[in-house]
Design a protein around this motif. Structure first.
Motif, PDB file in Angstrom:
ATOM      1  N   ALA A   3       0.855  -1.177   0.000  1.00 51.01           N
ATOM      2  CA  ALA A   3       0.000   0.000   0.000  1.00 51.01           C
ATOM      3  C   ALA A   3       0.888   1.223   0.000  1.00 51.01           C
ATOM      4  N   THR A   4       0.311   2.346   0.412  1.00 50.70           N
ATOM      5  CA  THR A   4       1.032   3.599   0.430  1.00 50.70           C
ATOM      6  C   THR A   4       2.271   3.505   1.311  1.00 50.70           C
ATOM      7  N   GLY A 148      -4.490   3.798   2.145  1.00 48.13           N
ATOM      8  CA  GLY A 148      -4.302   3.304   0.790  1.00 48.13           C
ATOM      9  C   GLY A 148      -5.598   3.279   0.001  1.00 48.13           C
ATOM     10  N   LYS A 151      -6.460   6.852  -1.053  1.00 46.17           N
ATOM     11  CA  LYS A 151      -5.567   7.286  -2.140  1.00 46.17           C
ATOM     12  C   LYS A 151      -5.805   6.479  -3.417  1.00 46.17           C
ATOM     13  N   ASP A 153      -4.514   3.350  -4.020  1.00 47.44           N
ATOM     14  CA  ASP A 153      -3.408   2.471  -4.401  1.00 47.44           C
ATOM     15  C   ASP A 153      -3.279   1.243  -3.499  1.00 47.44           C
ATOM     16  N   THR A 155      -3.321  -2.396  -2.403  1.00 52.05           N
ATOM     17  CA  THR A 155      -3.324  -3.741  -2.980  1.00 52.05           C
ATOM     18  C   THR A 155      -3.010  -4.743  -1.876  1.00 52.05           C
ATOM     19  N   ALA A 170      -6.830  -5.845  -5.860  1.00 50.02           N
ATOM     20  CA  ALA A 170      -6.661  -4.414  -6.112  1.00 50.02           C
ATOM     21  C   ALA A 170      -8.035  -3.764  -6.216  1.00 50.02           C
TER      22      ALA A 170
END
Length: 548
Positions: A3-4, A148, A151, A153, A155, A170
């Motif tokens: 993730a982030t 995450g 945002k 992003d 996964t 995802a």
């Protein structure tokens, strides 16, 4: 989880100094990125602003319960009659929350967050409360997953099995995702890993503040909130305390007043007598009330724990068609629609039974009947625990509620009195019902102690709320004089001991169960709690002492 990534805070003098007044008693990888100095400063200021009144509200709960234990009964308040009888509405609802016909709930682990947001439900309630065991690792992993998700992003890749790479998860495009709501912990729960001025801070304040610190501005830019579910309120004063806390966070983060929207779960018996007042206390930001049915049944049991004339039958017989629960849900609909707020229905906890088509169809028929009852009564949406139930619930609501909600259904026919709301349902306590309560408690406790707060048991998704029903019923049945099973067996400590002793063999191979290694510890804890002279207020309070 991928993730982030979290960058460290900028290197300046302030970043190198500990934040005055706060101490973290645990550490996990990435913690500094989740809890930078500015976030810690928010936690300190929030704790100092809210904690004295939180303790006063918890003391008021204890005082009110003592009144109930002495024979008192809950009722509508005389001092707030003008709020109930005057005309007012809550603030307009945001566009993202106009249509909430099907909501899915679950814990905050990355895989669950991805699957729930991708599920096709209108809303996902990410739950830091009843379906999350609040280990420090779980809490921070959950916060990281939600960052995450916001945002876009987030996964997750499942572990490899026998050399075969694990499945990768995802997020779908944002316009195909459910709207995110976050449920923090209730006022009664501490966060022992965060101490401000030497005292643990409120778990719910930690949950909301950390989430808002990282995500509020991004969500505001997306017209997605931030949005929250507030659990286990018992009074308008507790709602007003949340208003103070949320306003404090907004001011600190530079958000407009009322930007943070909330839905309140009506899941305690005292709260059902103060629904107008709770809406009024949060009128600048509240968008609805929810029938938190499982916790509501638990609260009924707890409120009337010393009332021998209000002992409920086994859990399977306490359905929403029982008169006191029907009155509760219909009064909630009437109250919400009069004030311009959503009236959300309750949870379908069933899990598909893949190996038995006939049993699965019976279970799904119960889901359909429950959702049909809700939509025809006037509810604006409903909850499910499993993605497979979403199409079932959605089809029923689509057929009977073609518009985004049904605030026009005012239910002026509903006339609910105090006695309607407290009249018990009658039925039986079978041996299977008693043994089932014991099994659910032990298996759930074992899993919770092992870090898992959401557990499938006998094709139902059990969380803290459903385990609380079982645990409280056992205590009340044991402490009510001369109570018998349907077969004539006296409900006493000897029956409990026989049931506990037989349980390990009944469960079989513990290694295949969530938290199987902690079954013996869970049995001992349930035994202790069940035989205690006083009912523990919440199962999770003594259990929390045993984790981390």
């Amino acid at each position: 989880m991928h993730a982030t990534a979290f960058a460290p805070p900028p290197r300046d003098i302030a970043a190198d100094r500990p934040t005055p007044g706060i101490a973290l008693t645990a550490n996990v990888a990435g913690q500094e990125g989740l809890l930078p100095p500015a976030a810690l400063a928010l936690l300190v200021s929030l704790h100092r602003a809210i904690e004295p009144e939180r303790q006063a509200r918890l003391a008021a709960r204890r005082q009110r319960q003592a009144f109930f234990d002495a024979g008192g009964l809950p009722d509508f308040r005389d001092d707030t009659r003008s709020i109930r009888e005057s005309d007012w509405t809550v603030a307009p609802l945001p566009a993202a929350l106009q249509d909430r016909r099907v909501e899915i709930t679950g814990p905050v682990d990355p895989k669950m967050v991805i699957n729930a947001l991708n599920s096709g439900a209108k809303v996902f309630m990410a739950d830091f409360e009843d379906s999350t065991s609040p280990t420090w690792h779980n809490l921070l992993t959950g916060q990281r997953a939600l960052i995450g998700a916001v945002k876009g992003d987030l996964t997750f890749t499942a572990p490899a099995t026998d050399g075969v790479p694990g499945k990768r998860y995802a997020l779908k495009p944002r316009d195909e995702q459910a709207v995110l709501l976050v449920r923090p912990r209730g006022w009664h729960l501490d966060e022992k890993h965060v101490r401000v001025d030497g005292a643990p801070m409120a778990g719910g304040l930690f949950d909301i503040a950390v989430f808002a610190f990282h995500n509020a501005r991004a969500l505001m830019a997306q017209d997605r909130g931030p949005y929250f579910y507030l659990p286990k309120l018992q009074s308008m004063e507790e709602a007003a305390l949340w208003e103070t806390a949320l306003s404090h966070i907004e001011a600190t983060l530079g958000l407009p007043h009322g930007q943070m929207k909330v839905t309140v779960l009506i899941e305690t018996l005292p709260a059902v007598f103060e629904m107008h007042e709770i809406l009024h206390a949060l009128r600048d930001r509240i968008v609805g009330l929810n029938c938190g049915r499982w916790d509501y049944i638990f609260s009924y049991l707890k409120t009337f724990r010393r009332h021998a004339d209000k002992v409920l039958p086994e859990r399977s017989q306490v359905t929403m068609t029982q008169p006191f629960l029907k009155a509760y849900s219909e009064l909630l609909i009437q109250t919400c629609h009069r004030r311009g707020a959503h009236a959300m229905g309750g949870m379908a906890a069933q899990i598909p039974i893949g190996h038995d088509e006939a049993a699965n169809e019976q279970a799904m028929a119960r889901v359909r009947a429950d959702k049909l009852r809700e939509v025809t009564a006037g509810h604006d949406g409903t909850w499910v625990a499993h993605p497979a139930l979403i199409p079932i619930a959605r089809a029923i609501f689509d057929e009977h509620m073609p518009q985004p909600h049904q605030h026009h259904v005012l239910r002026e026919d509903v006339l609910v009195t105090r006695d309607d709301l407290i009249r018990p349902s009658f039925g039986t306590i079978t041996r299977a019902g008693f043994e089932g309560n014991v099994e659910v408690c032990v298996r759930y406790l074992a899993a919770w102690l092992d870090g898992n707060g959401c557990v499938p048991i006998h094709w139902l998704m059990e969380d803290a709320a459903t385990a609380e029903i079982s645990r409280t019923q056992i205590w009340q049945w044991l402490h009510t004089h001369d109570l018998h099973l349907a077969d004539g067996t006296l409900i006493d400590d000897a029956l409990l001991q026989r049931t506990l002793a037989a349980l390990p063999a009944r469960l079989g191979d513990h290694g295949k169960l969530p938290g199987g290694a902690r079954i013996a510890e869970a049995i001992a804890l349930l035994d202790e709690l069940s035989r205690a002279d006083e009912l523990a207020e919440f199962l999770t309070l003594p259990a929390y002492e045993r984790i981390d």
